[in-house]
Design a protein around this motif. Structure first.
Motif, short mmCIF file in Angstrom:
data_model
loop_
_atom_site.label_atom_id
_atom_site.label_comp_id
_atom_site.label_asym_id
_atom_site.label_seq_id
_atom_site.Cartn_x
_atom_site.Cartn_y
_atom_site.Cartn_z
N ARG A 19 0.83 -1.20 0.00
CA ARG A 19 0.00 0.00 0.00
C ARG A 19 0.87 1.25 0.00
O ARG A 19 0.73 2.13 0.83
CB ARG A 19 -0.96 0.00 1.18
N SER A 20 1.79 1.28 -0.95
CA SER A 20 2.71 2.41 -1.03
C SER A 20 2.91 2.77 -2.51
O SER A 20 2.42 2.09 -3.40
CB SER A 20 4.05 2.06 -0.39
N ALA A 21 3.62 3.87 -2.71
CA ALA A 21 3.96 4.30 -4.06
C ALA A 21 5.45 4.58 -4.11
O ALA A 21 6.04 5.05 -3.13
CB ALA A 21 3.18 5.56 -4.44
N VAL A 22 6.07 4.27 -5.23
CA VAL A 22 7.46 4.64 -5.46
C VAL A 22 7.43 5.82 -6.42
O VAL A 22 7.07 5.66 -7.60
CB VAL A 22 8.27 3.48 -6.03
N TRP A 23 7.77 6.99 -5.92
CA TRP A 23 7.69 8.23 -6.69
C TRP A 23 9.09 8.80 -6.87
O TRP A 23 9.78 9.08 -5.91
CB TRP A 23 6.79 9.23 -5.98
N LEU A 24 9.53 8.87 -8.12
CA LEU A 24 10.87 9.35 -8.44
C LEU A 24 11.94 8.59 -7.66
O LEU A 24 12.92 9.16 -7.19
CB LEU A 24 10.97 10.85 -8.18
N GLU B 80 11.66 7.13 -4.73
CA GLU B 80 11.49 7.16 -3.28
C GLU B 80 10.16 6.52 -2.91
O GLU B 80 9.12 6.85 -3.49
CB GLU B 80 11.55 8.59 -2.75
N GLU B 81 10.19 5.63 -1.92
CA GLU B 81 8.94 5.00 -1.48
C GLU B 81 8.14 5.96 -0.62
O GLU B 81 8.67 6.63 0.28
CB GLU B 81 9.20 3.71 -0.71
N VAL B 82 6.84 6.00 -0.87
CA VAL B 82 5.92 6.86 -0.13
C VAL B 82 4.87 5.96 0.50
O VAL B 82 4.10 5.30 -0.20
CB VAL B 82 5.24 7.89 -1.07
N ARG B 83 4.81 5.93 1.83
CA ARG B 83 3.80 5.12 2.51
C ARG B 83 2.48 5.86 2.52
O ARG B 83 2.42 7.05 2.83
CB ARG B 83 4.25 4.81 3.94
N LEU B 84 1.40 5.13 2.22
CA LEU B 84 0.08 5.73 2.09
C LEU B 84 -0.93 4.98 2.96
O LEU B 84 -0.78 3.78 3.21
CB LEU B 84 -0.39 5.67 0.63
N SER B 85 -1.95 5.69 3.39
CA SER B 85 -3.06 5.04 4.06
C SER B 85 -3.93 4.34 3.03
O SER B 85 -3.74 4.51 1.81
CB SER B 85 -3.91 6.07 4.82
N ASP B 86 -4.90 3.53 3.49
CA ASP B 86 -5.80 2.86 2.56
C ASP B 86 -6.48 3.85 1.62
O ASP B 86 -6.52 3.66 0.40
CB ASP B 86 -6.88 2.09 3.34
N ILE B 87 -7.05 4.89 2.19
CA ILE B 87 -7.76 5.89 1.41
C ILE B 87 -6.81 6.57 0.42
O ILE B 87 -7.13 6.74 -0.77
CB ILE B 87 -8.40 6.95 2.33
N GLU B 88 -5.64 6.96 0.89
CA GLU B 88 -4.67 7.65 0.03
C GLU B 88 -4.23 6.77 -1.13
O GLU B 88 -4.08 7.24 -2.26
CB GLU B 88 -3.48 8.11 0.86
N TYR B 89 -4.02 5.49 -0.85
CA TYR B 89 -3.60 4.57 -1.91
C TYR B 89 -4.68 4.45 -2.97
O TYR B 89 -4.41 4.57 -4.18
CB TYR B 89 -3.28 3.20 -1.33
N ARG B 90 -5.92 4.22 -2.55
CA ARG B 90 -7.00 4.06 -3.52
C ARG B 90 -7.20 5.34 -4.32
O ARG B 90 -7.48 5.30 -5.52
CB ARG B 90 -8.29 3.66 -2.81
N LEU B 91 -7.08 6.48 -3.65
CA LEU B 91 -7.23 7.76 -4.34
C LEU B 91 -6.19 7.90 -5.44
O LEU B 91 -6.51 8.22 -6.60
CB LEU B 91 -7.09 8.90 -3.33
#
Length: 232
Positions: free
Chosen positions: A140-145, A147-158
């Motif tokens: 439930r995270s994103a790798v942006w440029l 760098e890993e970005v940890r996200l909440s459930d809502i943030e990930y789905r968004l």
């Protein structure tokens, strides 16, 4: 059995909540103050937290902040009726939903069911990505440029919905429907504050306020445009 943690200092309210949720088929654990609530969070690993803001000692805001430092557990805030500032502050801090007191039993159970449904959904399946961003569903995270970005459930789905609609405007109502299961448009501020949180996390990961792939389209919604594609 699904376990719910109630953090509420009013014994009458706590008892009523325990009876209601037990009858609804949930296992219930309770804490009468913030510190005990955090201890129960560690000890009991609940599936959802009902959190009262007006707690003695360690208040609800501090409990929410520490909870978000540790877990993406769904949190439903219980706030005083009419306290709009509390609701706004809660959404900014990462609460998933709020319910002003006094509330109806049926509405509370429905809100809980919706949060649990979203938390357990399998909509994480499959990655969405472009040249600069990759979503990692198992974390439930994103790798942006890079760098890993940890996200909440809502943030990930968004972010997932926006990336899958890259270049197209996704309206606020569409996001409420697809991310919050809220097609009636109740609580539209949730979208704005969740987008702000995601944008802030991506900017922090990039180390630049200018590096932001999400564009707000006034009066319509939001568009994912990727890095270096312009916008505002």
């Amino acid at each position: 059995m699904t376990r719910i943690l109630i953090v509420e200092d009013d014994p009458d309210v706590a008892t009523a909540l325990r009876v209601l949720l037990t009858r609804a088929g949930y296992e219930v654990v309770a804490a009468a103050d913030g510190r005990e609530g955090l201890r129960r969070l560690f000890a009991d690993a609940p599936d959802l937290m009902l959190l009262d803001i007006g707690l003695p000692g360690l208040d609800g805001w501090q409990v929410l902040e520490r909870t978000r430092d540790m877990t993406d557990l769904p949190v439903l805030l219980l706030t005083a009726r009419g306290a709009e500032s509390d609701r706004v502050r809660g959404l900014r801090a990462g609460a998933d939903d709020y319910l002003p007191k006094p509330f109806g039993n049926d509405e509370l159970v429905a809100r809980i069911e919706a949060l649990l449904r979203r938390a357990s959904t399998s909509r994480w399946a499959g990655t969405a990505q472009d040249e600069s961003l990759r979503l990692v569903p198992e974390r439930r995270s994103a790798v942006w440029l890079g760098e890993e970005v940890r996200l909440s459930d809502i943030e990930y789905r968004l972010l997932q919905v926006l990336v899958r609609n890259r270049g197209r405007v996704v309206t606020t109502d569409q996001l409420l429907d697809q991310v919050w299961d809220d097609p009636q448009g109740v609580g539209r501020d949730r979208v704005k504050f969740a987008v702000l949180r995601v944008r802030r996390k991506l900017q922090q990961a990039a180390g630049s306020l200018e590096t932001d792939p999400i564009e707000a389209v006034r009066g319509m919604g939001y568009r994912y445009r990727g890095e270096g594609e312009g916008g505002g």
